[in-house]
Write a protein that holds these residues in place. Structure first.
Motif, PDB file in Angstrom:
ATOM      1  N   ALA A 116     -14.908 -20.423 -60.717  1.00 45.46           N
ATOM      2  CA  ALA A 116     -16.241 -20.969 -60.857  1.00 45.46           C
ATOM      3  C   ALA A 116     -16.679 -20.627 -62.322  1.00 45.46           C
ATOM      4  CB  ALA A 116     -17.302 -20.552 -59.721  1.00 45.46           C
ATOM      5  N   LYS A 117     -17.730 -21.530 -62.652  1.00 38.57           N
ATOM      6  CA  LYS A 117     -18.406 -21.423 -63.839  1.00 38.57           C
ATOM      7  C   LYS A 117     -19.671 -20.938 -63.518  1.00 38.57           C
ATOM      8  CE  LYS A 117     -17.495 -25.092 -66.475  1.00 38.57           C
ATOM      9  NZ  LYS A 117     -16.570 -25.736 -67.493  1.00 38.57           N
ATOM     10  N   LYS A 118     -20.664 -21.852 -63.031  1.00 33.51           N
ATOM     11  CA  LYS A 118     -22.126 -21.221 -62.938  1.00 33.51           C
ATOM     12  C   LYS A 118     -22.267 -20.756 -61.567  1.00 33.51           C
ATOM     13  CE  LYS A 118     -23.730 -24.908 -65.792  1.00 33.51           C
ATOM     14  NZ  LYS A 118     -23.636 -26.420 -65.604  1.00 33.51           N
ATOM     15  N   THR A 119     -22.402 -19.331 -61.410  1.00 39.52           N
ATOM     16  CA  THR A 119     -22.613 -18.665 -60.056  1.00 39.52           C
ATOM     17  C   THR A 119     -23.829 -17.805 -60.534  1.00 39.52           C
ATOM     18  OG1 THR A 119     -21.194 -16.736 -60.900  1.00 39.52           O
ATOM     19  CG2 THR A 119     -20.119 -18.589 -59.391  1.00 39.52           C
ATOM     20  N   PRO A 120     -24.538 -17.580 -59.219  1.00 34.85           N
ATOM     21  CA  PRO A 120     -25.802 -16.554 -59.262  1.00 34.85           C
ATOM     22  C   PRO A 120     -25.340 -15.160 -59.936  1.00 34.85           C
ATOM     23  CG  PRO A 120     -25.533 -17.541 -57.252  1.00 34.85           C
ATOM     24  CD  PRO A 120     -24.405 -18.069 -57.708  1.00 34.85           C
ATOM     25  N   SER A 121     -24.354 -14.840 -59.399  1.00 36.24           N
ATOM     26  CA  SER A 121     -23.750 -13.464 -60.348  1.00 36.24           C
ATOM     27  C   SER A 121     -22.627 -13.605 -61.188  1.00 36.24           C
ATOM     28  CB  SER A 121     -23.352 -12.256 -58.964  1.00 36.24           C
ATOM     29  OG  SER A 121     -22.655 -11.405 -59.555  1.00 36.24           O
ATOM     30  N   PRO A 122     -22.774 -13.270 -62.484  1.00 37.51           N
ATOM     31  CA  PRO A 122     -21.447 -13.275 -63.399  1.00 37.51           C
ATOM     32  C   PRO A 122     -20.481 -12.910 -62.664  1.00 37.51           C
ATOM     33  CG  PRO A 122     -23.031 -11.891 -64.096  1.00 37.51           C
ATOM     34  CD  PRO A 122     -24.085 -12.200 -62.895  1.00 37.51           C
ATOM     35  N   LEU A 123     -20.462 -11.812 -61.859  1.00 36.22           N
ATOM     36  CA  LEU A 123     -19.323 -11.124 -61.259  1.00 36.22           C
ATOM     37  C   LEU A 123     -18.440 -12.210 -60.636  1.00 36.22           C
ATOM     38  CD1 LEU A 123     -20.458  -7.687 -60.160  1.00 36.22           C
ATOM     39  CD2 LEU A 123     -18.791  -8.248 -61.894  1.00 36.22           C
ATOM     40  N   ASP A 124     -19.161 -13.398 -60.101  1.00 37.51           N
ATOM     41  CA  ASP A 124     -18.480 -14.290 -59.186  1.00 37.51           C
ATOM     42  C   ASP A 124     -17.960 -15.638 -60.090  1.00 37.51           C
ATOM     43  OD1 ASP A 124     -18.737 -12.817 -57.052  1.00 37.51           O
ATOM     44  OD2 ASP A 124     -20.759 -13.582 -56.693  1.00 37.51           O
ATOM     45  N   SER A 125     -17.984 -15.377 -61.498  1.00 37.03           N
ATOM     46  CA  SER A 125     -17.434 -16.644 -62.306  1.00 37.03           C
ATOM     47  C   SER A 125     -16.380 -16.013 -63.003  1.00 37.03           C
ATOM     48  CB  SER A 125     -18.588 -17.091 -63.169  1.00 37.03           C
ATOM     49  OG  SER A 125     -18.790 -16.361 -64.535  1.00 37.03           O
ATOM     50  N   LYS A 126     -15.571 -16.917 -63.586  1.00 40.25           N
ATOM     51  CA  LYS A 126     -14.521 -16.697 -64.306  1.00 40.25           C
ATOM     52  C   LYS A 126     -14.406 -15.706 -65.638  1.00 40.25           C
ATOM     53  CE  LYS A 126     -14.187 -20.972 -66.611  1.00 40.25           C
ATOM     54  NZ  LYS A 126     -13.396 -22.509 -66.746  1.00 40.25           N
ATOM     55  N   TYR A 127     -15.684 -15.943 -66.036  1.00 36.56           N
ATOM     56  CA  TYR A 127     -16.132 -15.504 -67.566  1.00 36.56           C
ATOM     57  C   TYR A 127     -15.538 -14.077 -67.878  1.00 36.56           C
ATOM     58  CZ  TYR A 127     -17.579 -20.070 -68.126  1.00 36.56           C
ATOM     59  OH  TYR A 127     -17.877 -21.512 -68.063  1.00 36.56           O
ATOM     60  N   LEU A 128     -15.853 -13.316 -67.010  1.00 39.40           N
ATOM     61  CA  LEU A 128     -15.688 -11.709 -67.082  1.00 39.40           C
ATOM     62  C   LEU A 128     -14.083 -11.281 -67.073  1.00 39.40           C
ATOM     63  CD1 LEU A 128     -18.708 -10.036 -65.276  1.00 39.40           C
ATOM     64  CD2 LEU A 128     -18.356 -10.580 -67.684  1.00 39.40           C
ATOM     65  N   TYR A 129     -13.241 -12.384 -66.502  1.00 40.93           N
ATOM     66  CA  TYR A 129     -12.059 -11.905 -66.166  1.00 40.93           C
ATOM     67  C   TYR A 129     -10.931 -12.747 -67.039  1.00 40.93           C
ATOM     68  CZ  TYR A 129     -14.874 -10.674 -61.817  1.00 40.93           C
ATOM     69  OH  TYR A 129     -15.789 -10.003 -61.307  1.00 40.93           O
ATOM     70  N   VAL A 130     -11.204 -14.008 -67.219  1.00 40.22           N
ATOM     71  CA  VAL A 130     -10.002 -14.813 -67.761  1.00 40.22           C
ATOM     72  C   VAL A 130      -9.683 -14.264 -69.015  1.00 40.22           C
ATOM     73  CG1 VAL A 130     -11.374 -16.488 -68.510  1.00 40.22           C
ATOM     74  CG2 VAL A 130      -9.039 -17.243 -67.655  1.00 40.22           C
ATOM     75  N   CYS A 131      -8.269 -14.375 -69.176  1.00 37.77           N
ATOM     76  CA  CYS A 131      -7.670 -13.736 -70.917  1.00 37.77           C
ATOM     77  C   CYS A 131      -7.464 -15.426 -71.463  1.00 37.77           C
ATOM     78  CB  CYS A 131      -6.562 -13.148 -70.590  1.00 37.77           C
ATOM     79  SG  CYS A 131      -6.371 -11.722 -69.929  1.00 37.77           S
ATOM     80  N   HIS A 132      -7.968 -15.573 -72.586  1.00 30.94           N
ATOM     81  CA  HIS A 132      -7.981 -16.504 -73.290  1.00 30.94           C
ATOM     82  C   HIS A 132      -6.439 -17.202 -73.812  1.00 30.94           C
ATOM     83  CE1 HIS A 132     -12.510 -17.576 -73.982  1.00 30.94           C
ATOM     84  NE2 HIS A 132     -12.196 -17.038 -72.841  1.00 30.94           N
ATOM     85  N   ALA A 133      -6.152 -18.111 -73.900  1.00 29.96           N
ATOM     86  CA  ALA A 133      -4.840 -18.568 -74.622  1.00 29.96           C
ATOM     87  C   ALA A 133      -4.450 -17.720 -75.652  1.00 29.96           C
ATOM     88  CB  ALA A 133      -4.884 -20.110 -74.780  1.00 29.96           C
ATOM     89  N   GLU A 134      -5.349 -17.828 -76.766  1.00 32.21           N
ATOM     90  CA  GLU A 134      -5.070 -16.980 -78.213  1.00 32.21           C
ATOM     91  C   GLU A 134      -4.718 -15.700 -77.681  1.00 32.21           C
ATOM     92  OE1 GLU A 134      -7.797 -18.922 -77.089  1.00 32.21           O
ATOM     93  OE2 GLU A 134      -8.394 -19.678 -78.747  1.00 32.21           O
ATOM     94  N   MET A 135      -5.328 -14.960 -76.949  1.00 31.76           N
ATOM     95  CA  MET A 135      -5.258 -13.465 -76.745  1.00 31.76           C
ATOM     96  C   MET A 135      -3.950 -13.276 -75.929  1.00 31.76           C
ATOM     97  SD  MET A 135      -7.328 -11.329 -73.847  1.00 31.76           S
ATOM     98  CE  MET A 135      -6.837  -9.610 -73.621  1.00 31.76           C
ATOM     99  N   ASN A 136      -3.723 -14.175 -74.915  1.00 30.72           N
ATOM    100  CA  ASN A 136      -2.371 -13.912 -74.309  1.00 30.72           C
ATOM    101  C   ASN A 136      -1.280 -14.174 -75.415  1.00 30.72           C
ATOM    102  OD1 ASN A 136      -3.042 -13.147 -71.778  1.00 30.72           O
ATOM    103  ND2 ASN A 136      -3.300 -15.137 -71.058  1.00 30.72           N
TER     104      ASN A 136
END
Ligand SMILES: Nc1ccn([C@H]2C[C@H](O)[C@@H](COP(=O)(O)O)O2)c(=O)n1
Ligand code: ZN
Length: 189
Positions: free
Chosen positions: A80-100
């Motif tokens: 998910a993108k927009k969630t009440p808690s940032p812990l429930d969205s992807k942003y804190l977890y997903v590794c970007h293509a460049e990093m990988n």
């Protein structure tokens, strides 16, 4: 029919007429298409991004796409993108293509290499790109270019002397067809 049979069936005249193919993909198309193929592995429902790192000898030394870190199940971690808690969205977890792509490198380092990537790198990836010694970026889309993260990337790239250029494709698509009729490809037909 194997290759020796095909050659045996060809007259000498046919053989001398054989010219190299003209519609082959060039190096840049090959590397950007490789990045796009890698992106097809992404589970992100909104954006699938791929990156391909190439050395000075036109050898691919790293490929990556955006996804969850190893051990973090892409069925359990959120997309998910927009969630009440940032812990429930992807942003804190997903590794970007460049990093990988950098982390997946199959060479000792990626110094002086070029990266082909679908979307312009964010500031976090820009830092990794600079620290890894990559000196050139070809990106396809600058779609989010006015966001502070992307402005920061450009500021860092400019300061660090990392060149970045938008890749303008020569054709709108490159098709992969597994349904090849190998006999019809034979030069004897
Ligand atoms: N250069 C980039 C830009 C984005 N990504 C990934 C990161 C996310 O999985 C997705 C973007 O999601 P959004 O912020 O639009 O919800 O694309 C990347 O890997 N490389
Ligand atoms: Zn990034």
């Amino acid at each position: 029919m194997d290759i020796s049979e095909m050659t045996a069936n060809m007259s000498l005249q046919d053989e001398t007429k054989l010219k190299k193919r003209e519609d082959y993909i060039d190096w840049q198309e090959y590397f950007m298409a490789t990045a796009f193929l890698a992106a097809k592995r992404s589970k992100d429902p909104s954006y699938q991004v791929g990156a391909c790192i190439v050395n000075k000898d036109n050898k691919i030394v790293g490929i990556g796409y955006n996804g969850m870190p190893i051990g973090c199940s892409d069925d359990e971690f959120p997309w998910a993108k927009k969630t009440p808690s940032p812990l429930d969205s992807k942003y804190l977890y997903v590794c970007h293509a460049e990093m990988n792509a950098i982390m997946n490198k199959n060479s000792a380092d990626v110094k002086d290499c070029t990266m082909y990537v679908g979307l312009f790198p964010c500031n976090e990836c820009a830092k990794m790109i600079i620290q890894a010694g990559i000196t050139k970026i070809y990106y396809l889309s600058d779609g989010k270019g006015d966001r502070p993260s992307y402005v920061a990337s450009k500021r860092m790239f400019d300061a660090a002397g990392v060149e970045y250029k938008q890749y303008v494709p020569k054709r709108s698509k490159i098709e992969i067809n597994f349904n090849v009729d190998w006999d019809a490809m034979s030069p004897s037909k």
